[in-house]
Design a protein around this motif. Structure first.
Motif, PDB file in Angstrom:
ATOM      1  N   ILE A 178       0.851  -1.179   0.000  1.00 12.08           N
ATOM      2  CA  ILE A 178       0.000   0.000   0.000  1.00 12.08           C
ATOM      3  C   ILE A 178       0.890   1.232   0.000  1.00 12.08           C
ATOM      4  CG2 ILE A 178      -0.187   0.011   2.530  1.00 12.08           C
ATOM      5  CD1 ILE A 178      -3.138   0.982   2.118  1.00 12.08           C
ATOM      6  N   LYS A 179       0.428   2.279  -0.698  1.00 13.64           N
ATOM      7  CA  LYS A 179       1.194   3.523  -0.791  1.00 13.64           C
ATOM      8  C   LYS A 179       0.237   4.694  -0.680  1.00 13.64           C
ATOM      9  CE  LYS A 179       4.815   5.204  -3.829  1.00 13.64           C
ATOM     10  NZ  LYS A 179       5.346   5.063  -5.204  1.00 13.64           N
ATOM     11  N   PHE A 180       0.562   5.644   0.207  1.00 11.74           N
ATOM     12  CA  PHE A 180      -0.193   6.888   0.357  1.00 11.74           C
ATOM     13  C   PHE A 180       0.641   7.987  -0.286  1.00 11.74           C
ATOM     14  CE2 PHE A 180      -3.391   6.381   4.013  1.00 11.74           C
ATOM     15  CZ  PHE A 180      -3.549   5.025   3.785  1.00 11.74           C
ATOM     16  N   PRO A 232       5.818  10.223  -0.232  1.00 11.87           N
ATOM     17  CA  PRO A 232       4.808   9.185  -0.005  1.00 11.87           C
ATOM     18  C   PRO A 232       5.161   8.306   1.195  1.00 11.87           C
ATOM     19  CG  PRO A 232       5.742   9.024  -2.227  1.00 11.87           C
ATOM     20  CD  PRO A 232       6.540  10.026  -1.482  1.00 11.87           C
ATOM     21  N   SER A 233       4.171   7.589   1.693  1.00  6.91           N
ATOM     22  CA  SER A 233       4.353   6.596   2.752  1.00  6.91           C
ATOM     23  C   SER A 233       3.935   5.245   2.198  1.00  6.91           C
ATOM     24  CB  SER A 233       3.497   6.938   3.965  1.00  6.91           C
ATOM     25  OG  SER A 233       3.886   8.176   4.496  1.00  6.91           O
ATOM     26  N   MET A 234       4.613   4.189   2.666  1.00  2.00           N
ATOM     27  CA  MET A 234       4.339   2.857   2.139  1.00  2.00           C
ATOM     28  C   MET A 234       4.242   1.840   3.259  1.00  2.00           C
ATOM     29  SD  MET A 234       7.021   2.979  -0.977  1.00  2.00           S
ATOM     30  CE  MET A 234       7.983   4.415  -0.546  1.00  2.00           C
ATOM     31  N   GLY A 235       3.637   0.713   2.943  1.00  2.00           N
ATOM     32  CA  GLY A 235       3.560  -0.378   3.898  1.00  2.00           C
ATOM     33  C   GLY A 235       3.270  -1.692   3.197  1.00  2.00           C
ATOM     34  N   THR A 236       3.497  -2.758   3.930  1.00  4.80           N
ATOM     35  CA  THR A 236       3.204  -4.098   3.446  1.00  4.80           C
ATOM     36  C   THR A 236       1.893  -4.561   4.067  1.00  4.80           C
ATOM     37  OG1 THR A 236       5.553  -4.579   3.268  1.00  4.80           O
ATOM     38  CG2 THR A 236       4.077  -6.469   3.343  1.00  4.80           C
ATOM     39  N   HIS A 264      -3.779  -6.271   7.325  1.00  9.07           N
ATOM     40  CA  HIS A 264      -3.262  -5.165   8.141  1.00  9.07           C
ATOM     41  C   HIS A 264      -1.999  -4.556   7.530  1.00  9.07           C
ATOM     42  CE1 HIS A 264      -5.639  -7.412  11.228  1.00  9.07           C
ATOM     43  NE2 HIS A 264      -6.113  -6.187  11.365  1.00  9.07           N
ATOM     44  N   TYR A 265      -1.837  -3.260   7.744  1.00  8.35           N
ATOM     45  CA  TYR A 265      -0.668  -2.537   7.262  1.00  8.35           C
ATOM     46  C   TYR A 265      -0.264  -1.474   8.289  1.00  8.35           C
ATOM     47  CZ  TYR A 265      -3.887   1.265   6.245  1.00  8.35           C
ATOM     48  OH  TYR A 265      -4.813   2.262   6.369  1.00  8.35           O
ATOM     49  N   LYS A 266       0.968  -1.018   8.203  1.00  8.75           N
ATOM     50  CA  LYS A 266       1.481   0.098   8.999  1.00  8.75           C
ATOM     51  C   LYS A 266       2.379   0.909   8.075  1.00  8.75           C
ATOM     52  CE  LYS A 266       3.449   1.323  13.393  1.00  8.75           C
ATOM     53  NZ  LYS A 266       3.766   0.860  14.729  1.00  8.75           N
ATOM     54  N   LEU A 267       2.139   2.229   8.001  1.00  6.34           N
ATOM     55  CA  LEU A 267       2.852   3.062   7.042  1.00  6.34           C
ATOM     56  C   LEU A 267       4.221   3.520   7.533  1.00  6.34           C
ATOM     57  CD1 LEU A 267      -0.005   5.336   5.649  1.00  6.34           C
ATOM     58  CD2 LEU A 267       0.960   3.248   4.660  1.00  6.34           C
ATOM     59  N   THR A 268       5.125   3.664   6.573  1.00  2.93           N
ATOM     60  CA  THR A 268       6.474   4.173   6.805  1.00  2.93           C
ATOM     61  C   THR A 268       6.730   5.292   5.807  1.00  2.93           C
ATOM     62  OG1 THR A 268       7.329   2.065   7.614  1.00  2.93           O
ATOM     63  CG2 THR A 268       8.925   3.574   6.620  1.00  2.93           C
ATOM     64  N   GLU A 326      -2.639   3.872  -3.491  1.00  2.73           N
ATOM     65  CA  GLU A 326      -2.522   2.760  -4.428  1.00  2.73           C
ATOM     66  C   GLU A 326      -2.263   1.483  -3.658  1.00  2.73           C
ATOM     67  OE1 GLU A 326       0.732   3.919  -7.082  1.00  2.73           O
ATOM     68  OE2 GLU A 326       2.012   2.421  -6.130  1.00  2.73           O
ATOM     69  N   ILE A 327      -2.804   0.393  -4.183  1.00  2.00           N
ATOM     70  CA  ILE A 327      -2.657  -0.922  -3.564  1.00  2.00           C
ATOM     71  C   ILE A 327      -2.333  -1.925  -4.667  1.00  2.00           C
ATOM     72  CG2 ILE A 327      -3.831  -2.774  -2.323  1.00  2.00           C
ATOM     73  CD1 ILE A 327      -5.471  -0.456  -0.966  1.00  2.00           C
ATOM     74  N   VAL A 328      -1.206  -2.594  -4.506  1.00  2.00           N
ATOM     75  CA  VAL A 328      -0.793  -3.616  -5.467  1.00  2.00           C
ATOM     76  C   VAL A 328      -0.833  -4.945  -4.746  1.00  2.00           C
ATOM     77  CG1 VAL A 328       1.039  -4.457  -6.970  1.00  2.00           C
ATOM     78  CG2 VAL A 328       0.713  -1.981  -6.655  1.00  2.00           C
ATOM     79  N   SER A 329      -1.643  -5.862  -5.275  1.00  2.13           N
ATOM     80  CA  SER A 329      -1.732  -7.197  -4.691  1.00  2.13           C
ATOM     81  C   SER A 329      -1.746  -8.203  -5.828  1.00  2.13           C
ATOM     82  CB  SER A 329      -2.989  -7.332  -3.833  1.00  2.13           C
ATOM     83  OG  SER A 329      -3.041  -8.612  -3.238  1.00  2.13           O
ATOM     84  N   ASN A 330      -0.574  -8.798  -6.063  1.00  5.08           N
ATOM     85  CA  ASN A 330      -0.476  -9.803  -7.113  1.00  5.08           C
ATOM     86  C   ASN A 330       0.594 -10.824  -6.751  1.00  5.08           C
ATOM     87  OD1 ASN A 330       2.013  -8.624  -7.769  1.00  5.08           O
ATOM     88  ND2 ASN A 330       1.135  -7.406  -9.409  1.00  5.08           N
ATOM     89  N   GLU A 331       0.570 -11.926  -7.455  1.00  6.36           N
ATOM     90  CA  GLU A 331       1.572 -12.981  -7.276  1.00  6.36           C
ATOM     91  C   GLU A 331       2.223 -13.231  -8.621  1.00  6.36           C
ATOM     92  OE1 GLU A 331       0.195 -16.570  -5.050  1.00  6.36           O
ATOM     93  OE2 GLU A 331      -1.725 -15.497  -5.091  1.00  6.36           O
ATOM     94  N   ILE A 332       3.534 -13.237  -8.650  1.00  6.10           N
ATOM     95  CA  ILE A 332       4.243 -13.583  -9.875  1.00  6.10           C
ATOM     96  C   ILE A 332       4.336 -15.102  -9.900  1.00  6.10           C
ATOM     97  CG2 ILE A 332       6.405 -13.385 -11.151  1.00  6.10           C
ATOM     98  CD1 ILE A 332       6.708 -10.593  -9.840  1.00  6.10           C
TER      99      ILE A 332
END
Length: 169
Positions: A68-70, A77-81, A87-91, A107-113
């Motif tokens: 996730i990215k704000f 910007p701030s990001m988190g896993t 659940h997420y926590k921003l950095t 923005e939220i990226v959720s995919n599997e390679i």
């Protein structure tokens, strides 16, 4: 050493009192400066941040993984896993320091390679860019319960064939 044998005159009670008073005054001043430095001087020179964490839900169920990215206008910007329970926590600058207060696009990226040619999307691709996600939040104070709601809007996870390159030049 005895003051009688010194070239300096003996100290009077008043002289001793003045010396002690000056010492206590200097000690008080030093402590006040130290306290002031501790309260004001802890700034790291970076913009103010507030701690932000929460959960990402897709069709009212936790999104199991992703990033996730704000993105604020004109600021870092701030990001988190996103974990298995959504659940997420921003950095922003340091781990867990949160986000800069203000309006953020998300923005939220959720995919599997799956392979060099296959990616499984666990959330719609439109959320993978803050330019197309349509997600906005206002950050004004610390929070540990900011929910972000996504929807498949009738769709479902899908596999996409991609060309990630062969690695040859």
């Amino acid at each position: 050493m005895c003051s009688c044998n010194s070239d300096q005159p003996p100290k009077t009670q008043i002289g001793i009192w003045h010396e002690r008073h000056r010492f206590h005054h200097k000690l008080s001043l030093a402590l006040a400066l130290l306290l002031g430095w501790t309260v004001v001087g802890c700034s790291d020179g970076r913009p103010q941040r507030v701690v932000v964490s929460g959960q990402v839900l897709i069709d009212d169920k936790p999104l199991a993984g992703g990033n996730i990215k704000f993105v604020p206008d004109g600021a870092r910007p701030s990001m988190g896993t996103i974990d298995e329970e959504g659940h997420y926590k921003l950095t922003c600058f340091e781990v867990g320091d949160g986000a800069i207060p203000g309006k953020h696009r998300v923005e939220i990226v959720s995919n599997e390679i799956l392979s060099q040619t296959a990616v499984r999307w666990c959330a719609p691709k439109k959320y993978a860019s803050f330019l197309t996600s349509g997600l906005e939040v206002e950050i004004s104070e610390p929070t540990d319960s900011l929910e972000i709601h996504l929807t498949w809007d009738g769709g479902k996870p899908f596999m996409e064939m991609v060309n990630m390159g062969s690695g040859k030049l």
